[in-house]
Each structure stands twice: as C-alpha cells, then as structure tokens.
Design an enzyme around this catalytic site. Structure first.
Site, mmCIF file in Angstrom:
data_model
loop_
_atom_site.group_PDB
_atom_site.id
_atom_site.type_symbol
_atom_site.label_atom_id
_atom_site.label_comp_id
_atom_site.label_asym_id
_atom_site.label_seq_id
_atom_site.Cartn_x
_atom_site.Cartn_y
_atom_site.Cartn_z
ATOM 1 N N TRP A 11 -23.851 -13.160 52.164
ATOM 2 C CA TRP A 11 -25.428 -11.487 52.583
ATOM 3 C C TRP A 11 -24.459 -10.742 52.908
ATOM 4 O O TRP A 11 -25.017 -9.766 52.801
ATOM 5 C CB TRP A 11 -26.072 -12.654 53.907
ATOM 6 C CG TRP A 11 -26.925 -13.384 53.527
ATOM 7 C CD1 TRP A 11 -26.966 -14.596 52.291
ATOM 8 C CD2 TRP A 11 -28.120 -14.543 54.641
ATOM 9 N NE1 TRP A 11 -27.886 -15.067 52.328
ATOM 10 C CE2 TRP A 11 -28.957 -14.985 53.019
ATOM 11 C CE3 TRP A 11 -28.447 -14.130 55.989
ATOM 12 C CZ2 TRP A 11 -29.979 -15.910 54.133
ATOM 13 C CZ3 TRP A 11 -29.083 -14.428 56.355
ATOM 14 C CH2 TRP A 11 -29.705 -15.428 55.623
ATOM 15 N N LYS A 12 -23.336 -10.807 53.279
ATOM 16 C CA LYS A 12 -22.232 -9.906 53.423
ATOM 17 C C LYS A 12 -22.858 -9.276 54.886
ATOM 18 O O LYS A 12 -23.283 -9.827 55.300
ATOM 19 C CB LYS A 12 -22.260 -8.293 52.624
ATOM 20 C CG LYS A 12 -21.913 -9.449 50.982
ATOM 21 C CD LYS A 12 -21.690 -8.316 49.756
ATOM 22 C CE LYS A 12 -21.156 -9.215 48.644
ATOM 23 N NZ LYS A 12 -20.837 -8.083 47.273
ATOM 24 N N HIS A 96 -12.237 -12.721 49.563
ATOM 25 C CA HIS A 96 -13.561 -12.087 49.267
ATOM 26 C C HIS A 96 -12.566 -10.238 48.662
ATOM 27 O O HIS A 96 -12.230 -10.684 49.164
ATOM 28 C CB HIS A 96 -14.688 -11.632 49.418
ATOM 29 C CG HIS A 96 -15.761 -11.242 49.326
ATOM 30 N ND1 HIS A 96 -15.498 -10.007 48.753
ATOM 31 C CD2 HIS A 96 -16.440 -11.714 48.052
ATOM 32 C CE1 HIS A 96 -16.587 -9.476 47.611
ATOM 33 N NE2 HIS A 96 -17.658 -10.977 47.840
ATOM 34 N N GLY A 174 -21.128 -5.822 42.589
ATOM 35 C CA GLY A 174 -22.051 -4.586 43.128
ATOM 36 C C GLY A 174 -22.483 -3.534 42.059
ATOM 37 O O GLY A 174 -23.017 -2.910 42.632
ATOM 38 N N SER A 213 -22.902 -9.487 39.496
ATOM 39 C CA SER A 213 -24.138 -9.031 40.031
ATOM 40 C C SER A 213 -25.477 -10.290 38.911
ATOM 41 O O SER A 213 -25.500 -9.876 37.923
ATOM 42 C CB SER A 213 -23.757 -7.880 38.395
ATOM 43 O OG SER A 213 -23.466 -7.035 39.496
ATOM 44 N N GLY A 234 -24.413 -11.958 45.245
ATOM 45 C CA GLY A 234 -24.888 -11.194 46.823
ATOM 46 C C GLY A 234 -25.743 -10.752 47.191
ATOM 47 O O GLY A 234 -26.640 -11.253 47.431
HETATM 48 C C1 PEP Z 1 -20.104 -10.993 46.311
HETATM 49 O O1 PEP Z 1 -19.468 -10.041 46.450
HETATM 50 O O2 PEP Z 1 -19.963 -12.573 46.243
HETATM 51 C C2 PEP Z 1 -20.868 -10.674 44.815
HETATM 52 C C3 PEP Z 1 -20.485 -11.367 44.099
HETATM 53 O O3 PEP Z 1 -21.963 -9.369 44.759
HETATM 54 P P1 PEP Z 1 -22.853 -9.262 43.655
HETATM 55 O O4 PEP Z 1 -23.559 -10.395 43.307
HETATM 56 O O5 PEP Z 1 -23.834 -8.131 44.754
HETATM 57 O O6 PEP Z 1 -22.506 -8.209 42.616
#
Ligand code: PEP
Length: 255
Positions: A11-12, A96, A174, A213, A234
């Site tokens: 969830w960051k 991360h 992202g 993504s 994410g």
């Molecule tokens: C993440 O930060 O672990 C990630 C995969 O982000 P996203 O899915 O938004 O690219």
C-alpha cells in the site's frame, strides 16, 4: 515442483484508519471463496492494528513494508521484528527500490534485515531490480545477481528456504509500463538458476514474484510464465476489485 502462488499488496504511504477497514472488508468479500493462492497485504505500519482487527476470520495474511535490524533500544523511528510479530505480521518487504533510493539502503544493509527476519521466523520479501539506465546498459542480470549475492554470501542459500524474492524493475514501478511476460520470465529464470547454482532444492521452492505496474488487465498473462509465482502489487492493491482480479488470475493460472 508446484509452488503456491503469492500475491501481495504494497500500500506504500497511503490510507487512513477508515480506508484500511474499508479496503480489508472489500478484500474479504471478494476473496472469500478463492483457493490456491496465498494473499498478503502490507499497509503502513501505522495501520497494522486496524488491519489485524479487520482481517480476523480471513485467510489474508498481514505484512509490512519495512523493518529495522534492531530489536529494541535507542533507534528513533524504527520498527522491530518483534513489534511486527505482535500484530501478527508474516510477510515483510525489504529492499524495496523506494527505500534503496530515498533512504540509501545498501545491499549489505538489506541482507542484515533479511537475517533479522529469518531469526525472528518472519518471511522476507526481498525486492530486487534494475534502473532503466542499468536495463538499457544490459546490466539487469548483473544487478539482480549482486542484490541476491548480498544474502547468499552472508547467510547461504538455505536462507531462501521459505522466502520470497520480488523482481521489480524500477522502470516498471508506478509507471504503467510493466515488463512483458517474456521479459519478466527471462529474469525470473535467471534468478532461479542463480540460486540453483548453490542449491537446486532451495531454488525450486523459492517464490519469485513479479512487481511493476501489475494490474487487473495484465496479470493473467504474466502468471502464465513458469517462473512467475505471483506478484507484488503497488497501485492496483489499493482497490479491492482490481487486487482481487489479480489474486483470482494467479489462483487460476497456477492450479
Ligand atoms: C511496488 O512498488 O512494489 C509496485 C510494484 O508498484 P506498482 O504496482 O504501483 O508499480
């Protein structure tokens, strides 16, 4: 060998008490009847108590986005393995790329976190992956090997028993620009082979997630690849419907 897929939501720095409760309730409803895929969420540690309470009666596991190497003492702002265990957290993300970049975490420091988690009986989700410039320079394998070797060379291959590695190319995080299934598979195979050089049995069981993504549209095709055992998600993990589609895609593809 059959590996049980794992889809985990990162969830960051997002959410609130109310958001946590609402998202967990949504996930419980969507995923109540889904079998064959392990599921975990990593809310901000601030909301672990809300998430723990909301998850009661669910098979969704709790996780965290980070941990410190110290157990207690004068380490202002840090969170220990024991504190995470106190909330029932199980899967702990370390290394991360956002922490490597914004908090200058080195491969060696991340390896120490890996050791702290193993010592505590928690499951490390070790994030690795290359920048766009490294990718264009053909250094993807070299970077991934270096990041894994920090653990392999200090703890040995057996440390990866029951552990998770998330391959997350930084250019895909992202950005909406996921690696293609073939690109991701090639690196996942490289990672598994790299560990197999030290211990084939450990390599065969280690869970290799793809992250970058992943969404409800591209997940199913990624999961068709033999060495992609799930995803670290994410942005799409903040929506119960999108995250649930990803979980269901993993359950279907891998069973
Ligand atoms: C993440 O930060 O672990 C990630 C995969 O982000 P996203 O899915 O938004 O690219």
């Amino acid at each position: 060998m059959a590996r049980r897929p794992l889809v985990m939501g990162n969830w960051k720095l997002n959410g609130s008490k109310a958001f946590t409760k609402q998202l967990v309730e949504g996930l419980k409803a969507e995923l109540a009847n889904v079998e064959g895929c392990d599921v975990a969420i990593a809310p901000p540690v601030m909301y672990l108590a809300e998430a723990e309470a909301a998850l009661v009666g669910s098979k969704i596991a709790l996780g965290s986005q980070n941990v410190d190497v110290n157990i207690s003492g004068a380490f202002t702002g840090d969170i220990s393995t024991e504190m995470l265990k106190d909330f029932g957290a199980k899967y702990i993300i370390i290394g991360h790329s956002e922490r490597r970049t914004y908090h200058k975490e080195s491969d060696e420091f991340v390896a120490k976190k890996f050791a702290a988690l193993k010592e505590a009986g928690l499951i490390p989700v070790l994030c690795i992956g290359e920048t766009e410039a490294e990718n264009e320079a053909g250094k993807t394998q070299e970077v991934c090997a270096r990041q894994i070797d920090a653990v392999l060379n200090t703890l040995g291959a057996s440390a990866f028993n029951g552990a998770v590695i998330a391959y997350e190319p930084i250019w895909a995080i992202g950005t909406g620009k996921s690696a293609t299934p073939a690109q991701a598979q090639a690196i996942h195979k490289f990672i598994r082979d790299h560990i197999a050089k030290q211990d084939q049995a450990v390599a065969d069981q280690v869970i290799l997630q793809y992250g970058g993504s992943v969404n409800d549209k591209n997940a199913a095709e990624l999961f068709t690849q033999p060495d992609i055992d799930g995803a670290l998600v994410g942005g799409a993990s903040l929506k119960a419907d999108a995250f649930s589609v990803i979980v269901k895609a993993a359950a279907k593809a891998k069973n």
